[in-house]
Design a protein around this motif. Structure first.
Motif, short mmCIF file in Angstrom:
data_model
loop_
_atom_site.label_atom_id
_atom_site.label_comp_id
_atom_site.label_asym_id
_atom_site.label_seq_id
_atom_site.Cartn_x
_atom_site.Cartn_y
_atom_site.Cartn_z
N CYS A 69 -3.25 -6.36 -11.44
CA CYS A 69 -2.34 -6.63 -10.28
C CYS A 69 -1.10 -5.91 -9.78
CB CYS A 69 -1.47 -8.06 -10.38
SG CYS A 69 -2.46 -9.54 -9.62
N SER B 34 -9.17 -13.81 -0.95
CA SER B 34 -8.07 -12.26 -0.39
C SER B 34 -9.44 -11.25 0.07
CB SER B 34 -8.00 -11.94 -1.88
OG SER B 34 -9.60 -12.16 -2.95
N LEU C 284 2.68 -10.52 -0.86
CA LEU C 284 2.00 -9.22 -1.21
C LEU C 284 2.13 -9.89 -2.87
CD1 LEU C 284 0.49 -6.87 -1.81
CD2 LEU C 284 2.44 -5.49 -2.18
N ILE C 285 2.79 -10.80 -3.04
CA ILE C 285 3.10 -11.34 -4.38
C ILE C 285 2.97 -11.76 -4.56
CG2 ILE C 285 5.71 -12.12 -5.06
CD1 ILE C 285 7.26 -9.68 -4.83
N VAL D 209 5.35 -8.61 4.18
CA VAL D 209 4.52 -7.88 3.58
C VAL D 209 4.55 -7.26 3.01
CG1 VAL D 209 3.21 -5.62 3.66
CG2 VAL D 209 3.20 -6.44 5.66
N PHE D 210 5.91 -7.79 2.05
CA PHE D 210 6.46 -7.92 0.46
C PHE D 210 6.44 -8.67 0.14
CE2 PHE D 210 9.07 -7.95 -2.94
CZ PHE D 210 9.03 -6.80 -3.38
N LEU E 261 -0.47 -2.10 7.57
CA LEU E 261 -0.45 -0.37 7.47
C LEU E 261 -1.02 0.52 7.81
CD1 LEU E 261 -0.75 -0.74 3.20
CD2 LEU E 261 1.83 -1.16 4.36
N LEU F 129 -1.05 -12.05 -4.81
CA LEU F 129 -1.05 -11.32 -6.25
C LEU F 129 -0.80 -12.97 -7.03
CD1 LEU F 129 0.02 -8.24 -5.91
CD2 LEU F 129 -2.27 -8.68 -6.23
N VAL G 62 -12.46 -8.22 -6.39
CA VAL G 62 -12.60 -9.71 -6.44
C VAL G 62 -14.00 -10.06 -7.62
CG1 VAL G 62 -13.39 -11.18 -5.58
CG2 VAL G 62 -11.33 -10.17 -4.43
N PHE H 200 0.60 -3.75 -6.34
CA PHE H 200 1.58 -4.24 -5.98
C PHE H 200 2.14 -2.63 -5.23
CE2 PHE H 200 5.55 -4.42 -7.13
CZ PHE H 200 5.99 -5.80 -6.06
N GLY I 262 -6.98 -9.63 2.45
CA GLY I 262 -6.40 -8.27 2.44
C GLY I 262 -6.56 -7.89 3.62
N ILE I 263 -7.17 -7.92 4.61
CA ILE I 263 -7.53 -7.14 5.87
C ILE I 263 -5.93 -7.27 6.53
CG2 ILE I 263 -8.59 -7.14 7.68
CD1 ILE I 263 -10.91 -7.78 6.78
N ILE J 296 -3.48 -15.07 -7.92
CA ILE J 296 -5.05 -14.76 -8.58
C ILE J 296 -4.84 -15.66 -9.90
CG2 ILE J 296 -6.62 -13.35 -10.03
CD1 ILE J 296 -5.24 -10.74 -7.37
N TRP K 94 -11.64 -0.14 2.25
CA TRP K 94 -10.77 -1.38 1.77
C TRP K 94 -11.91 -2.47 1.53
CZ3 TRP K 94 -5.09 -0.89 1.49
CH2 TRP K 94 -4.35 -2.55 1.25
N LEU L 254 4.27 0.75 1.80
CA LEU L 254 5.35 -0.03 3.04
C LEU L 254 6.46 0.57 3.13
CD1 LEU L 254 5.12 -2.47 5.11
CD2 LEU L 254 6.17 -3.50 2.72
N PHE M 217 -3.56 -7.10 5.48
CA PHE M 217 -2.59 -5.87 4.98
C PHE M 217 -2.68 -4.71 5.06
CE2 PHE M 217 -1.71 -9.18 1.84
CZ PHE M 217 -0.32 -9.52 1.50
N LEU M 218 -4.58 -4.56 5.57
CA LEU M 218 -5.03 -2.96 5.47
C LEU M 218 -4.04 -3.18 7.56
CD1 LEU M 218 -6.94 -0.53 6.00
CD2 LEU M 218 -8.31 -2.36 6.55
N VAL N 73 8.54 -6.29 7.50
CA VAL N 73 8.57 -5.54 6.37
C VAL N 73 8.46 -6.46 5.35
CG1 VAL N 73 9.38 -4.01 5.12
CG2 VAL N 73 9.22 -3.11 7.17
#
Lengths: 246, 605
Positions: free
Chosen positions: A52, B387, B423-424, B419-420, B398, B427, A101, A56, B391-392, B430, A93, A63, B394-395, B416
């Motif tokens: 991860c 995911s 992300l946490i 997004v942060f 950004l 992740l 995955v 991250f 993930g798209i 998972i 991507w 960003l 996020f793409l 902003v």
């Protein structure tokens, strides 16, 4: 144009390396590990952390970089470029995330499950039935014909199979030091294996406790009894002092 | 007296509720005496059902609806100005504000309950609440926040802006829209009354057999959840139909703002999944009230069945919550970067695949439940697959920011931050999709921190960001930028400090839903409590800002952000019919950077 990429890519690599080193040397958030199952689960946990970290840092770095690099002072007086898509970046991507995955699914995903199941499939050395009831546990040593209500005592190094049942509502059988957890469901017998790898007891380490982990009413938080892992001889002596099962 | 006329609908509703309550009591007493079943819960059930009907009839359904069915002329008095918000208004803009204000108040109430929990947990032993009150307060916090997360963006913001964004005069079914809002107050009242009926100690998940055998407060919870589900289905239906049927000329599916797409995706889930949980809740109600035994193992019932039924809705439900947040995020990211949304079509595909996949992942909540073991690996795979579409997002975010002209006002700061946070949240998901690690982490604070990172860090952050974004449109006034930034900064910092600590404590063996815990976890819990208090304080500038700016903020004009979508083409606040001229559309929503672009998408006929 080129310049836009150098700094964030460099920062990504640098921050990843720093965080990975910190994680490998300093991350001790899991409780003490007291069983073979805990080894498998902890390995999976740390591997996932290491996987991860680069994801991250990738998103965080880009960003933060974008926010500082592309910000305008006050209201922007012109538009950015009319870029609506980048086919190549999208492919990279999506395919990249698919590979990640797939990787995580195979390892530690499937491999972790198989390792845990291999331990479950062995013929158990000790068989225990744990019966949950609002808000207490009854630990029954079936082959020895004795039971205990106020603690779980196990011999070290032996593969122990727990059959878990409930007399009233849902409960869950959880020993943090062993990492194993399974619900106690009325009308069903569930099972879970734990193979202690060292001696240990609740007085020295609070993670040696059998804790209910499924909300079961007022007494849920207190539905916890100590776990003690003894040497084989001590375990046998302890067994002889327990009340017989009828 | 005439000044108070605007309170008539609510007064009539209350009178209707009281009459209904009495009728229900009579029916309940006769039924229980006939069947010989325990009387209390039968009485509660009938009284509630009739009181709910009485309330709805009184508050507006009779006057604006039923009268028409039986051939009487509908007579509905509509108040003016701010007084409209207290009546059965059928204007989507009024209903949107009603939803928003109600759910922000409920959010603050839920947050207050969270603070009570943290005070109890500041001591590893017994504190303020003790075991019984703790469980009820914890359960109330859970269900209230779930309701806020489900309805605040869809019912509040999208109710207000979706018709504007597609150039419609209103939603497709204005009366149903009003109904779905006026169903909410009984839900809130039922939940707040639960402590008087012994509370309910089974969390927002209400797993039987516990939820069949505990105090009567549980029944109130079940009815509240069921009623809320009805509101959610009606809302979803309305937004789907509106988007399908009421788009302005030229507003093709490919020209819809991305926020509208996210509402479509979320509405598909709410009209198809909610019935399933209603089934489960109804089965528990029948077990309690009518002596059935769906979940009584002693008589052949299956407690595990409920868990499957419950999560078959409740996992898709988290996408009802998060998809609109993704939509709002990507909407704002384009406008405040002055760049077209990156990968629009890919994002639409990602929303729709999230909708489809969301129905196929529920059993990851059940890895330690004792369900069949052959389900573990397939559900791990399906869960991890989701995911990819996530993930798209996020793409796209950004990719849009990259080389844009960023305008870092409060809504963009929230973007902003989200997004942060997400992300946490993503992740750490998972770790819970992975069967091995989930065995340890299930039912610990790790799970609690994870879903707060997605639901609060993702959705609630976006709710506030979007409130700031559309505030000028709704009120015609500007909010105070300094206070907005203060709100964002304090909320973002304390929020992250709080929930990162929660991850650490959870991994270390902190059980969720407990009021007492081993002493070695006390320091972590005290820290969490302090951050929680500070997080609570961070909402003071928000509330102050909203109230004061609504009353006397600077006039904003039609399009203070210079955004291109349709809602900014009309007045702020929009007139009752939304657009004075029928808007026509001949280009996509995000035309930034196109040579000679128009100010917005709209072209007047």
């Amino acid at each position: 144009m080129k310049n836009n990429w150098t700094l964030p890519l460099f920062s990504w690599v640098l921050s990843t390396v720093i965080l990975e080193i910190l994680a490998i040397t300093n991350l001790h958030t899991l409780p003490s590990s007291g069983s073979k199952q805990a080894v498998v689960i902890d390995e999976a946990f740390f591997l996932l952390i290491y996987i991860c970290i680069p994801i991250f840092t990738l998103i965080t770095v880009f960003l933060i970089y974008s926010v500082f690099k592309f910000r305008s002072k006050g209201r922007p007086d012109e538009d950015g470029p009319h870029v609506t898509n980048s086919r190549n970046l999208s492919y990279v991507w999506v395919i990249g995330s698919f590979i990640l995955v797939a990787f995580v699914f195979v390892h530690p995903g499937v491999t972790g499950v198989l390792e845990l199941r291999a331990e479950e499939k062995r013929v158990p050395d000790v068989v225990i039935q744990a019966e949950a009831q609002k808000w207490s546990w009854k630990i029954m040593y079936l082959e020895e014909g004795v039971y205990s209500r106020n603690e779980v005592v196990l011999p070290a190094y032996y593969n122990t199979k727990f059959y878990v049942t409930s007399k009233d509502v849902l409960h869950a059988f959880w020993i943090p030091a062993f990492r194993v957890k399974i619900d106690a469901v009325p009308g069903m017998t569930t099972h879970v294996n734990a193979t202690p790898t060292k001696l240990g007891n609740f007085d020295e380490d609070v993670n040696y406790r059998l804790q209910c982990a499924e909300l079961c009413g007022i007494g849920h938080a207190q539905m916890s009894i100590p776990v003690r892992v003894l040497s084989e001889n001590d375990y046998k002596t302890w067994l002889t002092n327990q009340k017989p099962l009828r | 007296m005439t000044q108070l006329k605007f309170l008539w609908p609510i007064t009539r509703g209350l009178i209707g509720a009281i009459i209904g309550l009495l009728v229900g009591l009579v029916v309940g007493l006769s039924v229980s005496s006939l069947t010989g079943n325990p009387a209390t819960e039968i009485n509660i059930s009938f009284s509630y059902i009739f009181a709910l009907l009485g309330w709805l009839l009184g508050v507006g359904v009779w006057n604006s609806w039923v009268r028409e069915w039986i051939g009487i002329k509908p007579s509905y008095f509509e108040a003016k100005n701010w007084q409209r918000y207290f009546g059965f208004s059928m204007d989507h803009k009024v209903i949107g504000v009603q939803y928003l204000v109600t759910f922000v108040i409920l959010f603050l109430l839920g947050g207050f309950f969270a603070l009570l929990m943290r005070i109890e947990l500041a001591d590893s032993g017994e504190g303020l609440l003790g075991p019984n009150y703790y469980n009820t307060i914890m359960s109330l916090h859970g269900i209230i926040m779930v309701a806020v997360a489900v309805a605040a963006i869809i019912g509040g913001l999208s109710n207000y802006v979706l018709p504007l964004m597609i150039g419609a005069e209103d939603v497709a079914f204005p009366r149903i829209n009003a109904l779905s809002f006026w169903i909410i107050p009984p839900v809130a009242i039922l939940l707040i009354l639960t402590p008087l009926f012994g509370g309910f100690d089974s969390g927002w998940t209400a797993y039987p057999p516990l939820s069949v055998t505990n105090a009567d407060g549980q029944l109130l919870f079940l009815f509240a959840f069921l009623t809320f589900g009805l509101s959610s289905i009606l809302g979803g239906l309305n937004f789907l139909t509106t988007t399908i049927c009421l788009r302005a000329p030229g507003m093709t599916w490919g020209r819809l703002p991305i926020f509208v797409w996210s509402i479509v995706a979320a509405s598909i889930i709410s009209v198809t999944a909610t019935q399933v949980v209603a089934f489960g809740l109804l089965m528990v109600i029948l077990d309690r009230v009518a002596g059935m035994v769906f979940f009584d193992a002693g008589l052949g019932g299956k407690p595990l069945l409920y868990e499957h039924v419950f999560w078959f809705y409740s996992h898709p439900a988290v996408y009802i919550m998060i998809l609109p947040a993704f939509g709002a995020l990507l909407e704002m990211v384009s406008h405040f970067s002055r760049k077209p949304l990156f990968g629009y079509k890919l994002v639409v595909a990602s929303f729709l695949s999230i909708t489809a996949l969301s129905f196929l992942v529920w059993a990851h909540h059940l890895f330690t439940s004792g369900m069949e073991e052959f389900l573990h690996i397939p559900f791990m795979a399906l869960t991890e697959l989701i995911s990819i579409p996530t993930g798209i997002v996020f793409l796209s975010a950004l990719g849009t920011i990259w080389r844009g002209k960023l305008w870092l006002v409060t809504p963009m700061l929230f973007v902003v931050g989200t997004v942060f946070n997400f992300l946490i949240g993503g992740l750490t998901g998972i770790f819970l999709a992975d069967v091995a690690t989930d065995i340890h982490l299930q039912d610990t604070y790790f799970v609690v921190a994870h879903f707060h990172y997605t639901m609060m860090g993702g959705e609630i952050f976006m709710l506030f960001g979007a409130i700031y974004y559309w505030f000028p449109k709704m009120t015609g006034r500007l909010y105070n930028e300094t206070l907005g930034r203060l709100h964002f900064t304090t909320m973002f910092l304390t929020y992250n400090a709080l929930f990162i600590t929660m991850f650490i404590v959870g991994t270390d063996g902190m059980n969720r839903r407990v009021w007492t815990y081993p002493e070695n976890l006390e320091n972590g819990n005290i820290l969490i409590g302090i951050f929680a208090l500070l997080l609570g304080l961070s909402f003071i500038p928000f509330v102050y800002n909203m109230v004061v700016s609504w009353a006397k903020g600077a006039v904003s004009g039609n399009n203070p952000w210079g955004a291109t979508t349709l809602e900014w083409a009309t007045d702020s606040p929009p007139p009752e019919e939304n657009f004075t001229h029928q808007p026509k559309v001949d280009e996509g929503p995000y035309t930034y950077g196109q040579p000679g672009r128009k100010e917005t998408q709209a072209t007047s006929i």
